[in-house]
Design a protein around this motif. Structure first.
Motif, PDB file in Angstrom:
ATOM      1  N   ARG A   1       9.120  21.477 -20.107  1.00  0.00           N
ATOM      2  CA  ARG A   1       9.034  20.229 -20.996  1.00  0.00           C
ATOM      3  C   ARG A   1       9.421  20.404 -22.153  1.00  0.00           C
ATOM      4  O   ARG A   1       8.839  19.869 -23.126  1.00  0.00           O
ATOM      5  CB  ARG A   1       7.400  19.988 -20.801  1.00  0.00           C
ATOM      6  CG  ARG A   1       6.582  21.214 -21.358  1.00  0.00           C
ATOM      7  CD  ARG A   1       5.072  20.608 -21.249  1.00  0.00           C
ATOM      8  NE  ARG A   1       4.237  21.801 -21.421  1.00  0.00           N
ATOM      9  CZ  ARG A   1       2.796  21.921 -21.476  1.00  0.00           C
ATOM     10  NH1 ARG A   1       2.391  20.826 -21.426  1.00  0.00           N
ATOM     11  NH2 ARG A   1       2.360  23.221 -21.661  1.00  0.00           N
ATOM     12  N   SER A   2      10.366  20.881 -22.565  1.00  0.00           N
ATOM     13  CA  SER A   2      10.633  20.989 -24.180  1.00  0.00           C
ATOM     14  C   SER A   2      11.336  19.828 -24.510  1.00  0.00           C
ATOM     15  O   SER A   2      11.788  19.120 -23.689  1.00  0.00           O
ATOM     16  CB  SER A   2      11.824  22.018 -24.176  1.00  0.00           C
ATOM     17  OG  SER A   2      13.075  21.742 -23.723  1.00  0.00           O
TER      18      SER A   2
ATOM     19  N   HIS B   1       5.480  22.939 -16.105  1.00  0.00           N
ATOM     20  CA  HIS B   1       5.475  23.875 -17.415  1.00  0.00           C
ATOM     21  C   HIS B   1       4.805  25.117 -17.111  1.00  0.00           C
ATOM     22  O   HIS B   1       4.374  25.338 -16.084  1.00  0.00           O
ATOM     23  CB  HIS B   1       4.911  22.870 -18.617  1.00  0.00           C
ATOM     24  CG  HIS B   1       3.601  22.222 -18.346  1.00  0.00           C
ATOM     25  ND1 HIS B   1       2.384  23.108 -18.210  1.00  0.00           N
ATOM     26  CD2 HIS B   1       3.332  20.941 -17.967  1.00  0.00           C
ATOM     27  CE1 HIS B   1       1.507  22.366 -17.906  1.00  0.00           C
ATOM     28  NE2 HIS B   1       2.070  20.944 -17.597  1.00  0.00           N
ATOM     29  N   SER B   2       4.467  25.889 -18.224  1.00  0.00           N
ATOM     30  CA  SER B   2       4.027  27.092 -18.109  1.00  0.00           C
ATOM     31  C   SER B   2       2.430  27.106 -17.459  1.00  0.00           C
ATOM     32  O   SER B   2       1.876  28.023 -16.972  1.00  0.00           O
ATOM     33  CB  SER B   2       4.135  27.915 -19.016  1.00  0.00           C
ATOM     34  OG  SER B   2       3.286  27.513 -20.231  1.00  0.00           O
TER      35      SER B   2
ATOM     36  N   GLY C   1      14.303  29.295 -18.956  1.00  0.00           N
ATOM     37  CA  GLY C   1      14.594  30.386 -19.828  1.00  0.00           C
ATOM     38  C   GLY C   1      14.059  31.682 -18.913  1.00  0.00           C
ATOM     39  O   GLY C   1      13.860  32.490 -19.690  1.00  0.00           O
ATOM     40  N   LYS C   2      13.834  31.932 -17.697  1.00  0.00           N
ATOM     41  CA  LYS C   2      13.496  32.953 -17.143  1.00  0.00           C
ATOM     42  C   LYS C   2      14.514  33.168 -15.892  1.00  0.00           C
ATOM     43  O   LYS C   2      14.370  32.353 -14.937  1.00  0.00           O
ATOM     44  CB  LYS C   2      11.970  32.451 -16.698  1.00  0.00           C
ATOM     45  CG  LYS C   2      10.947  32.585 -17.605  1.00  0.00           C
ATOM     46  CD  LYS C   2       9.480  33.239 -17.304  1.00  0.00           C
ATOM     47  CE  LYS C   2       8.674  33.537 -18.425  1.00  0.00           C
ATOM     48  NZ  LYS C   2       8.125  32.738 -19.129  1.00  0.00           N
TER      49      LYS C   2
ATOM     50  N   VAL D   1      19.445  24.835 -15.624  1.00  0.00           N
ATOM     51  CA  VAL D   1      19.812  24.676 -17.084  1.00  0.00           C
ATOM     52  C   VAL D   1      19.710  25.868 -17.737  1.00  0.00           C
ATOM     53  O   VAL D   1      20.209  26.103 -18.624  1.00  0.00           O
ATOM     54  CB  VAL D   1      18.651  23.768 -17.772  1.00  0.00           C
ATOM     55  CG1 VAL D   1      19.392  23.500 -19.240  1.00  0.00           C
ATOM     56  CG2 VAL D   1      18.654  22.280 -16.961  1.00  0.00           C
TER      57      VAL D   1
ATOM     58  N   ILE E   1      19.723  29.701 -19.244  1.00  0.00           N
ATOM     59  CA  ILE E   1      20.747  30.713 -19.793  1.00  0.00           C
ATOM     60  C   ILE E   1      20.181  31.847 -20.092  1.00  0.00           C
ATOM     61  O   ILE E   1      19.157  31.956 -21.034  1.00  0.00           O
ATOM     62  CB  ILE E   1      21.693  30.189 -20.978  1.00  0.00           C
ATOM     63  CG1 ILE E   1      22.469  28.760 -20.704  1.00  0.00           C
ATOM     64  CG2 ILE E   1      22.543  31.200 -21.309  1.00  0.00           C
ATOM     65  CD1 ILE E   1      23.036  28.301 -21.748  1.00  0.00           C
TER      66      ILE E   1
ATOM     67  N   THR F   1      26.899  19.870 -21.612  1.00  0.00           N
ATOM     68  CA  THR F   1      26.056  19.668 -22.834  1.00  0.00           C
ATOM     69  C   THR F   1      27.256  19.542 -24.155  1.00  0.00           C
ATOM     70  O   THR F   1      27.039  18.634 -24.943  1.00  0.00           O
ATOM     71  CB  THR F   1      25.496  20.834 -23.233  1.00  0.00           C
ATOM     72  OG1 THR F   1      24.235  21.039 -22.286  1.00  0.00           O
ATOM     73  CG2 THR F   1      24.775  21.027 -24.416  1.00  0.00           C
TER      74      THR F   1
HETATM   75  P1  NAP Z   1      12.000  26.119 -24.250  1.00  0.00           P
HETATM   76  O1  NAP Z   1      11.740  25.602 -25.489  1.00  0.00           O
HETATM   77  O2  NAP Z   1      11.509  27.565 -24.489  1.00  0.00           O
HETATM   78  O3  NAP Z   1      11.106  25.827 -23.121  1.00  0.00           O
HETATM   79  C1  NAP Z   1      10.709  26.414 -21.968  1.00  0.00           C
HETATM   80  C2  NAP Z   1       9.742  25.435 -21.155  1.00  0.00           C
HETATM   81  O4  NAP Z   1       9.589  25.999 -19.865  1.00  0.00           O
HETATM   82  C3  NAP Z   1       8.435  24.986 -21.598  1.00  0.00           C
HETATM   83  O5  NAP Z   1       8.101  23.646 -21.282  1.00  0.00           O
HETATM   84  C4  NAP Z   1       7.652  26.119 -20.835  1.00  0.00           C
HETATM   85  O6  NAP Z   1       6.294  25.704 -20.963  1.00  0.00           O
HETATM   86  C5  NAP Z   1       8.295  26.184 -19.578  1.00  0.00           C
HETATM   87  N1  NAP Z   1       8.044  27.611 -18.765  1.00  0.00           N
HETATM   88  C6  NAP Z   1       7.805  28.753 -19.304  1.00  0.00           C
HETATM   89  N2  NAP Z   1       7.280  29.626 -18.406  1.00  0.00           N
HETATM   90  C7  NAP Z   1       7.240  28.817 -17.328  1.00  0.00           C
HETATM   91  C8  NAP Z   1       6.856  29.268 -16.203  1.00  0.00           C
HETATM   92  N3  NAP Z   1       6.638  30.421 -15.511  1.00  0.00           N
HETATM   93  N4  NAP Z   1       6.799  28.337 -15.024  1.00  0.00           N
HETATM   94  C9  NAP Z   1       7.028  27.106 -15.608  1.00  0.00           C
HETATM   95  N5  NAP Z   1       7.292  26.651 -16.762  1.00  0.00           N
HETATM   96  C10 NAP Z   1       7.670  27.381 -17.616  1.00  0.00           C
HETATM   97  O7  NAP Z   1      13.423  26.217 -23.825  1.00  0.00           O
HETATM   98  P2  NAP Z   1      14.501  24.978 -23.618  1.00  0.00           P
HETATM   99  O8  NAP Z   1      15.282  24.923 -24.996  1.00  0.00           O
HETATM  100  O9  NAP Z   1      14.055  23.910 -22.950  1.00  0.00           O
HETATM  101  O10 NAP Z   1      15.476  25.864 -22.824  1.00  0.00           O
HETATM  102  C11 NAP Z   1      15.364  26.290 -21.338  1.00  0.00           C
HETATM  103  C12 NAP Z   1      16.300  27.014 -20.949  1.00  0.00           C
HETATM  104  O11 NAP Z   1      17.689  26.377 -20.933  1.00  0.00           O
HETATM  105  C13 NAP Z   1      16.803  28.186 -21.779  1.00  0.00           C
HETATM  106  O12 NAP Z   1      17.389  29.388 -20.814  1.00  0.00           O
HETATM  107  C14 NAP Z   1      18.170  27.721 -22.681  1.00  0.00           C
HETATM  108  O13 NAP Z   1      18.757  28.721 -22.966  1.00  0.00           O
HETATM  109  C15 NAP Z   1      18.591  26.861 -21.736  1.00  0.00           C
HETATM  110  N6  NAP Z   1      19.496  25.648 -22.209  1.00  0.00           N
HETATM  111  C16 NAP Z   1      20.723  25.450 -21.690  1.00  0.00           C
HETATM  112  C17 NAP Z   1      21.223  24.741 -22.261  1.00  0.00           C
HETATM  113  C18 NAP Z   1      22.801  24.275 -21.615  1.00  0.00           C
HETATM  114  O14 NAP Z   1      23.556  23.676 -22.264  1.00  0.00           O
HETATM  115  N7  NAP Z   1      23.218  24.941 -20.487  1.00  0.00           N
HETATM  116  C19 NAP Z   1      21.200  23.670 -23.172  1.00  0.00           C
HETATM  117  C20 NAP Z   1      19.710  23.679 -23.670  1.00  0.00           C
HETATM  118  C21 NAP Z   1      19.037  24.873 -22.996  1.00  0.00           C
HETATM  119  P3  NAP Z   1       5.115  25.269 -21.817  1.00  0.00           P
HETATM  120  O15 NAP Z   1       5.774  24.087 -22.472  1.00  0.00           O
HETATM  121  O16 NAP Z   1       4.110  25.058 -21.157  1.00  0.00           O
HETATM  122  O17 NAP Z   1       5.434  26.570 -22.983  1.00  0.00           O
END
Ligand code: NAP
Length: 279
Positions: free
Chosen positions: A160-161, A183-184, A204-205, A223, A225, A258
């Motif tokens: 939910r970022s 979300h987490s 991101g896991k 999504v 990485i 992206t």
């Molecule tokens: P982020 O800000 O760290 O957000 C991660 C989200 O995942 C948060 O909402 C978190 O919940 C949730 N989460 C964490 N552990 C979880 C679990 N065990 N079960 C369910 N939900 C969980 O990350 P982000 O910026 O959105 O990026 C996410 C991933 O996408 C990363 O790997 C990043 O590198 C990648 N990304 C890729 C691109 C691309 O162009 N390919 C672009 C952007 C991001 P909470 O809110 O409760 O903490």
């Protein structure tokens, strides 16, 4: 496998479309990326942005600071806001912790905010008003549209970022999807993901989503990485390809979309600027 959603293919088509539009312009558009500190992944992302900006025919500037005061940084951004030769401004994330991320992002003029991350653009997005949409959610929607995926379905987003999950939730809602945003703190994730017609995972896991957590025929957008043993992995385990009707690979799925979405936003910022001038 013929169920791969090929982000590079769609990106390349969109590059050609955009290049044609940019070639016709008399003005040269300029993208500025502001970066602070020494984040290795950020350096790679900035050079990717430079590569594609030049490919499209934009000017590109990286305003880099090893270290800078918050008020100094805001002054620099304000200078760029006022500079009519600058079309789009991005603050490369993550910023070092001593800087207030929200304050800095929101000092970018909404009309030059080509990342679509200012409060102003986010509010407009929620209210379905014309705005600049964050690049990754925009790229995901473009990808789903290219593959003619019906969005009026049961969609589960994991993550939910403000960068991905939250704006995507609103964009998909505007397209009449029925959405669950996880979300987490979500209990029984598997029960929810198993119900999804379309599953979008931005956590991101590595390997968070396994084959037993999805239903046959689901469309998956991965999504994530995650870097491990010198390779890049998504959030979805690769054997999910066996059950999915369509799925993005990592790398080669969302990432390429992206960067092209960012380039499209620069063009959009230019067009919007012209519109405002003529008012
Ligand atoms: P982020 O800000 O760290 O957000 C991660 C989200 O995942 C948060 O909402 C978190 O919940 C949730 N989460 C964490 N552990 C979880 C679990 N065990 N079960 C369910 N939900 C969980 O990350 P982000 O910026 O959105 O990026 C996410 C991933 O996408 C990363 O790997 C990043 O590198 C990648 N990304 C890729 C691109 C691309 O162009 N390919 C672009 C952007 C991001 P909470 O809110 O409760 O903490």
């Amino acid at each position: 496998m013929n169920n791969i959603i090929d982000g590079k293919l769609v990106r390349d088509l969109k590059i050609e479309e955009l290049k044609n539009k940019v070639n016709k312009l008399q003005d040269k558009l300029t993208l500025v990326v502001i970066s602070v500190g020494d984040d290795e992944a950020s350096r790679v992302y900035v050079s990717q942005k430079e590569k594609f900006a030049l490919k499209i025919g934009y000017n590109f500037k990286n305003l880099h600071f090893d270290e800078i005061d918050e008020s100094e940084l805001i002054k620099e951004i304000e200078k760029l806001n006022k500079d009519s030769s600058i079309t789009g401004i991005i603050v490369q994330l993550p910023l070092p912790e001593y800087l207030d991320k929200n304050k800095i992002i929101n000092s970018v003029s909404p009309s030059k905010d080509v990342d679509g991350l200012t409060n102003n653009n986010f509010l407009k997005l929620i209210k379905k008003e014309e705005c600049i949409i964050p690049c990754t959610p925009k790229g995901i929607i473009s990808l789903l549209d290219y593959y003619k995926v019906d969005l009026q379905k049961r969609i589960v987003i994991v993550g939910r970022s403000e960068l991905v999950g939250l704006p995507l939730f609103h964009l998909l809602l505007h397209r009449n999807a029925t959405i669950t945003l996880c979300h987490s703190k979500t209990n029984n994730l598997k029960e929810i993901t198993k119900d999804a017609d379309i599953l979008i995972v931005a956590v991101g896991k590595k390997g968070l989503i396994t084959k037993d957590m999805i239903k046959t025929g689901v469309v998956i957008i991965d999504v994530g990485i995650n870097r491990a043993d010198g390779k890049i992995y998504g959030d979805v385990s690769e054997d999910c390809f066996e059950k999915a009707s369509l799925m993005t690979p990592v790398p080669g799925g969302v990432g390429p979309m992206t960067v092209i979405s960012l380039m499209e936003n620069v063009y959009l910022a230019y067009e919007k600027g012209l519109k405002n001038e003529s008012r």
